[in-house]
Design a protein around this motif. Sequence first.
Motif, PDB file in Angstrom:
ATOM      1  N   VAL A 224     -24.224  56.442  68.529  1.00 37.83           N
ATOM      2  CA  VAL A 224     -23.415  56.158  69.721  1.00 37.83           C
ATOM      3  C   VAL A 224     -23.747  54.772  70.275  1.00 37.83           C
ATOM      4  O   VAL A 224     -22.860  53.971  70.590  1.00 37.83           O
ATOM      5  N   THR A 225     -25.051  54.513  70.380  1.00 36.85           N
ATOM      6  CA  THR A 225     -25.492  53.220  70.927  1.00 36.85           C
ATOM      7  C   THR A 225     -24.979  52.060  70.080  1.00 36.85           C
ATOM      8  O   THR A 225     -24.514  51.039  70.610  1.00 36.85           O
ATOM      9  N   ARG A 226     -25.041  52.204  68.782  1.00 41.82           N
ATOM     10  CA  ARG A 226     -24.577  51.134  67.888  1.00 41.82           C
ATOM     11  C   ARG A 226     -23.068  50.938  68.030  1.00 41.82           C
ATOM     12  O   ARG A 226     -22.577  49.805  68.093  1.00 41.82           O
ATOM     13  N   ALA A 227     -22.327  52.023  68.100  1.00 43.34           N
ATOM     14  CA  ALA A 227     -20.871  51.929  68.229  1.00 43.34           C
ATOM     15  C   ALA A 227     -20.491  51.233  69.542  1.00 43.34           C
ATOM     16  O   ALA A 227     -19.587  50.393  69.579  1.00 43.34           O
ATOM     17  N   VAL A 228     -21.201  51.572  70.630  1.00 49.07           N
ATOM     18  CA  VAL A 228     -20.919  50.948  71.932  1.00 49.07           C
ATOM     19  C   VAL A 228     -21.288  49.465  71.907  1.00 49.07           C
ATOM     20  O   VAL A 228     -20.571  48.611  72.450  1.00 49.07           O
ATOM     21  N   ALA A 229     -22.425  49.140  71.250  1.00 48.06           N
ATOM     22  CA  ALA A 229     -22.845  47.741  71.166  1.00 48.06           C
ATOM     23  C   ALA A 229     -21.826  46.901  70.408  1.00 48.06           C
ATOM     24  O   ALA A 229     -21.503  45.775  70.805  1.00 48.06           O
ATOM     25  N   ILE A 230     -21.303  47.447  69.309  1.00 42.40           N
ATOM     26  CA  ILE A 230     -20.295  46.717  68.525  1.00 42.40           C
ATOM     27  C   ILE A 230     -19.024  46.531  69.346  1.00 42.40           C
ATOM     28  O   ILE A 230     -18.419  45.457  69.363  1.00 42.40           O
ATOM     29  N   ALA A 231     -18.637  47.580  70.063  1.00 38.48           N
ATOM     30  CA  ALA A 231     -17.430  47.497  70.893  1.00 38.48           C
ATOM     31  C   ALA A 231     -17.604  46.527  72.066  1.00 38.48           C
ATOM     32  O   ALA A 231     -16.616  45.982  72.588  1.00 38.48           O
ATOM     33  N   SER A 232     -18.884  46.282  72.477  1.00 43.61           N
ATOM     34  CA  SER A 232     -19.150  45.398  73.618  1.00 43.61           C
ATOM     35  C   SER A 232     -19.214  43.925  73.249  1.00 43.61           C
ATOM     36  O   SER A 232     -19.258  43.067  74.133  1.00 43.61           O
ATOM     37  N   LEU A 233     -19.230  43.623  71.945  1.00 39.96           N
ATOM     38  CA  LEU A 233     -19.365  42.227  71.528  1.00 39.96           C
ATOM     39  C   LEU A 233     -18.270  41.318  72.096  1.00 39.96           C
ATOM     40  O   LEU A 233     -18.574  40.231  72.605  1.00 39.96           O
TER      41      LEU A 233
END
Length: 464
Positions: free
Chosen positions: A31-40
């Motif tokens: 989840v954290t990785r998916a959110v980080a990618i979406a936040s780029l």
Amino acid sequence: MSSVTSPLTVTAPQTTLTGGSSYSSTLQAAVTRAVAIASLPMQLLQADQNTATGEATELGQLNSLFGSLQTSLQSVVSGTNNGALAATSSDTSVAQASLTGSALPGTYTLDVLNAGSESSAISSAPTPPITDPTSQSISQATSFTLTVGTQTYTVQPAGQDLNDLASAINSSGAPVQALVVNLGSPTAPDYRLVVQSTNLGENAIQLSDGTNNSLLSSLAPGSSASYTVDGQPSGGITTNSSTVTIGSGVTATLEGQTGSSTITVSADLSSVSNALSNFVTAFNAAIGELQKNYGQNGGALTGDSSVLDMSQVLSQIGTYTDSTGGSITNLTQLGLEFTDTGTLTFDPTAIAGLSQSQITDALPFLGSPTTGGFLQFATNTLDGITDPTTGVIATESQALQNQVNTDQTQITNDQAQITQLQANLQAQMAASDALIATLQQQNTFLQGLFQYATSNNPDVASAA
């Protein structure tokens, strides 16, 4: 120039998955990785906002410096007013000269026959004498009448001490000055009230408290001044003012000495020289700030076209020439020269050495903001940079504000989407974690059941 609104600090929402399976931390990491990618993309927008804010800050600094440069030009304008004429006195102990309006070049011979004097009066010594003017006075009355010549004035002290009385006299509007003086020794003070007329001539001065009408005694009766201009009139002009008009727009202030003084009115660029010195200082400050935005390690505006625009404006101002007539055609003749680093230097001896005819030619070269010449050119050119609506700085600042606003709108939208994405992923991962936890519990139960069965049935155990 309006400042750019600072961007909001945006961070992706964080929620920790607390599941029951042994894979909950792995699911949370996904989840954290998916959110980080979406936040780029949102982080890139934030970086863009920070860059715009830094550029706006630097523009604000330049706007201030260019404003100071414009202010320094106004001092040059003041120096050229009234044809840059100035009045000087050959003997300042006799009179000081000044211009009060439109005057013509020329000389005046001022002969002061009688410098005149002011009337003055002093309070009588009370018994016992006043040793503390902050608590004692010559009368305990709350209201006094001051007489100067034929005029009377009401005096109402704030308190009942000598200092308050003197202050009230000075605030009464009477043409006098009141002082508290000590006529005694340091160990045995004797404070008195002294009232002196601010005009020349004989003016009786008296103070009454309603009971005692003679609180003051005359010190000096005063006398009128008399003078002649160019020997006229033969008997002299009598006046009770220390400032007299000796010609159109020309005044002289009598300084208390009799004698003769030559008053000269002529073109003088000394005030222009001081103003140009300040102009060079302001010019170099603007140049220095612009140069911080040059090169590989330059400041926030490095590579921005506005820096080039402002640099060109300063270059145009510093190299201004006018060959329409007269002996003064460029700023170098007035002492301004460029250095190898693009700054200006100023040599005041260049102006000091100008002849009267060159000074006369320098005035139309300098001109004014409305009539032409250097001052009009410099003023109009700087307006192209600093105009609060159409200037380069205002236009650039507005573009940066629009950029920040657009980025902020997109960041807000992205934030909402990321928040929703995280909520959805958290829900999905929580459901997955619950299912995995159930399967793990079932597996644990079956393993325990199998172990129990095999431990109580040798045949099953051997078959296994």
